[in-house]
Design an enzyme around this catalytic site. Structure first.
Site, PDB file in Angstrom:
ATOM      1  N   ARG A   1       0.846  -1.206   0.000  1.00  0.00           N
ATOM      2  CA  ARG A   1       0.000   0.000   0.000  1.00  0.00           C
ATOM      3  C   ARG A   1       0.882   1.257   0.000  1.00  0.00           C
ATOM      4  NH1 ARG A   1      -2.101  -3.895  -0.081  1.00  0.00           N
ATOM      5  NH2 ARG A   1      -2.062  -3.294  -2.256  1.00  0.00           N
TER       6      ARG A   1
ATOM      7  N   ASN B   1      -9.284   8.101   5.383  1.00  0.00           N
ATOM      8  CA  ASN B   1      -8.237   7.561   4.515  1.00  0.00           C
ATOM      9  C   ASN B   1      -6.879   7.590   5.204  1.00  0.00           C
ATOM     10  OD1 ASN B   1     -10.248   7.335   2.593  1.00  0.00           O
ATOM     11  ND2 ASN B   1      -9.779   9.321   1.665  1.00  0.00           N
ATOM     12  N   VAL B   2      -6.050   6.606   4.866  1.00  0.00           N
ATOM     13  CA  VAL B   2      -4.717   6.528   5.480  1.00  0.00           C
ATOM     14  C   VAL B   2      -3.633   7.053   4.540  1.00  0.00           C
ATOM     15  CG1 VAL B   2      -5.360   4.634   7.008  1.00  0.00           C
ATOM     16  CG2 VAL B   2      -4.410   4.109   4.746  1.00  0.00           C
ATOM     17  N   ASP B   3      -4.033   7.523   3.343  1.00  0.00           N
ATOM     18  CA  ASP B   3      -3.059   8.103   2.413  1.00  0.00           C
ATOM     19  C   ASP B   3      -2.796   9.561   2.767  1.00  0.00           C
ATOM     20  OD1 ASP B   3      -4.957   9.913   0.905  1.00  0.00           O
ATOM     21  OD2 ASP B   3      -5.905   7.997   0.431  1.00  0.00           O
TER      22      ASP B   3
ATOM     23  N   HIS C   1      -8.208   7.014  10.958  1.00  0.00           N
ATOM     24  CA  HIS C   1      -7.828   5.599  10.934  1.00  0.00           C
ATOM     25  C   HIS C   1      -6.331   5.383  10.766  1.00  0.00           C
ATOM     26  CE1 HIS C   1     -12.235   4.750   9.594  1.00  0.00           C
ATOM     27  NE2 HIS C   1     -12.130   4.983  10.879  1.00  0.00           N
TER      28      HIS C   1
ATOM     29  N   GLY D   1     -17.123  10.927  -0.524  1.00  0.00           N
ATOM     30  CA  GLY D   1     -16.365   9.707  -0.715  1.00  0.00           C
ATOM     31  C   GLY D   1     -16.551   8.665   0.359  1.00  0.00           C
ATOM     32  N   THR D   2     -17.604   8.793   1.159  1.00  0.00           N
ATOM     33  CA  THR D   2     -17.865   7.800   2.190  1.00  0.00           C
ATOM     34  C   THR D   2     -19.348   7.484   2.227  1.00  0.00           C
ATOM     35  OG1 THR D   2     -17.851   7.329   4.576  1.00  0.00           O
ATOM     36  CG2 THR D   2     -17.934   9.648   3.925  1.00  0.00           C
ATOM     37  N   SER D   3     -19.655   6.220   2.434  1.00  0.00           N
ATOM     38  CA  SER D   3     -21.045   5.760   2.449  1.00  0.00           C
ATOM     39  C   SER D   3     -21.729   6.037   3.780  1.00  0.00           C
ATOM     40  CB  SER D   3     -21.083   4.253   2.182  1.00  0.00           C
ATOM     41  OG  SER D   3     -20.386   3.562   3.204  1.00  0.00           O
TER      42      SER D   3
ATOM     43  N   ALA E   1     -16.384  12.251  -6.834  1.00  0.00           N
ATOM     44  CA  ALA E   1     -15.801  13.269  -5.961  1.00  0.00           C
ATOM     45  C   ALA E   1     -15.370  14.522  -6.715  1.00  0.00           C
ATOM     46  CB  ALA E   1     -14.619  12.677  -5.199  1.00  0.00           C
TER      47      ALA E   1
END
Length: 226
Positions: free
Chosen positions: A58, A89-91, A106, A170-172, A213
Site C-alpha cells: 500500500r 483515509n490513510v493516504d 484511521h 467519498g464515504t457511504s 468526488a
C-alpha cells in the site's frame, strides 16, 4: 469578519479517483485478503509478515498516485473558508494537494509505531519484521485496525461541533464511529453530500450531488462561492 468553518468528512471514494482501491472490493476482500487477516490485531499476531507486506505494498502504491481534482479544490477552498478535513483515509493525498488542517481517523500509511506504545514516528520505506523501536519493541503500521479504538474521534467531534458547513464526500456513512460525526453538527450548520450512490430520498435535496468526488467538488465550489 471571521471566515466560515468548512468541515469535511472524506472517505475512500475521494482517493479512488486517484487510483487507490477502495477498502473492500465487491467480493468482501481487500487486495484478495480477508480483512481480518491484514487489518486486525489478531491477524498481526498470527502472521506479522503478511500484514507488514500488505501495508508495504500500500505504501509503495502511494508513491505512484497523485491528488485528484477533488483534493485540489478542497485545498483551494482554504482561501475562502476555514477548512478542516477529517478523513477515514490513510493516504497523504489531502496533504499533498495542499490542505493544511487534516485529521486522520484511521491512522496514516507513512507512519509507524511500536506495538507497546502510542509514540508515532515517520516511516516511508518498507516496514519489516525485525524493525524495532529504540525501546526494542517491534514496529507496526500506524493504522487503526478493526477492534481498536479510534483515538482521534473526540477531537473530530469537537471540530464538527463548530462547523458552519459540513461536507460528506467519498464515504457511504456506514463505517462507525466516523459516520456518527454528522450528528455532532450544530443546528445552524449547512450539510452537503457528494456520493454517486445516494438513495433517492437524499438526491431530492439541492445540497446532495449524486456524482463522483471531482465532479461533485466542482459543482459544490461553484455553489459555495456564488
Amino acid at each position: 469578519m471571521d471566515r466560515k468553518k468548512l468541515v469535511v468528512l472524506s472517505g475512500a471514494g475521494i482517493s479512488a479517483e486517484s487510483g487507490i482501491k477502495t477498502f473492500r472490493d465487491s467480493n468482501g476482500l481487500w487486495e484478495n485478503h480477508k480483512v481480518e487477516e491484514v487489518a486486525s490485531p489478531e491477524g498481526f499476531r498470527k502472521n506479522p509478515k503478511l500484514v507488514l507486506d500488505f501495508y508495504n505494498a500500500r505504501r509503495r502504491q502511494l508513491k505512484e498516485v497523485h491528488p485528484n481534482e477533488a483534493h485540489l479544490i478542497l485545498a483551494e477552498l482554504q482561501e475562502f473558508f476555514d477548512v478542516h478535513i477529517i478523513t477515514q483515509n490513510v493516504d497523504d493525498l489531502h496533504e499533498r494537494a495542499g490542505s493544511r488542517k487534516v485529521l486522520h481517523l484511521h491512522g496514516e500509511l507513512l507512519k509507524a509505531r511500536p506495538i507497546d506504545s502510542d509514540e508515532v514516528i515517520p516511516w516511508e520505506k518498507d516496514l519489516n519484521f525485525g524493525d524495532l523501536h529504540e525501546n526494542g519493541s517491534q514496529l507496526r503500521p500506524h493504522i487503526v485496525w478493526f477492534g481498536e479504538m479510534v483515538p482521534a474521534m473526540e477531537e473530530a467531534a469537537d471540530i464538527v461541533e463548530e462547523a458552519d458547513i459540513f461536507l460528506v464526500i467519498g464515504t457511504s456513512m456506514q463505517v462507525y464511529p466516523a459516520a456518527g460525526l454528522i450528528h455532532s453538527t450544530p443546528d445552524h450548520c449547512e450539510i452537503f453530500i457528494i456520493d454517486p450512490h445516494l438513495p433517492n430520498d437524499f438526491t431530492r435535496s439541492e445540497n446532495c450531488f449524486q456524482c463522483g468526488a471531482s465532479e461533485g467538488m466542482k459543482r459544490l465550489k461553484n455553489k459555495l462561492l456564488a
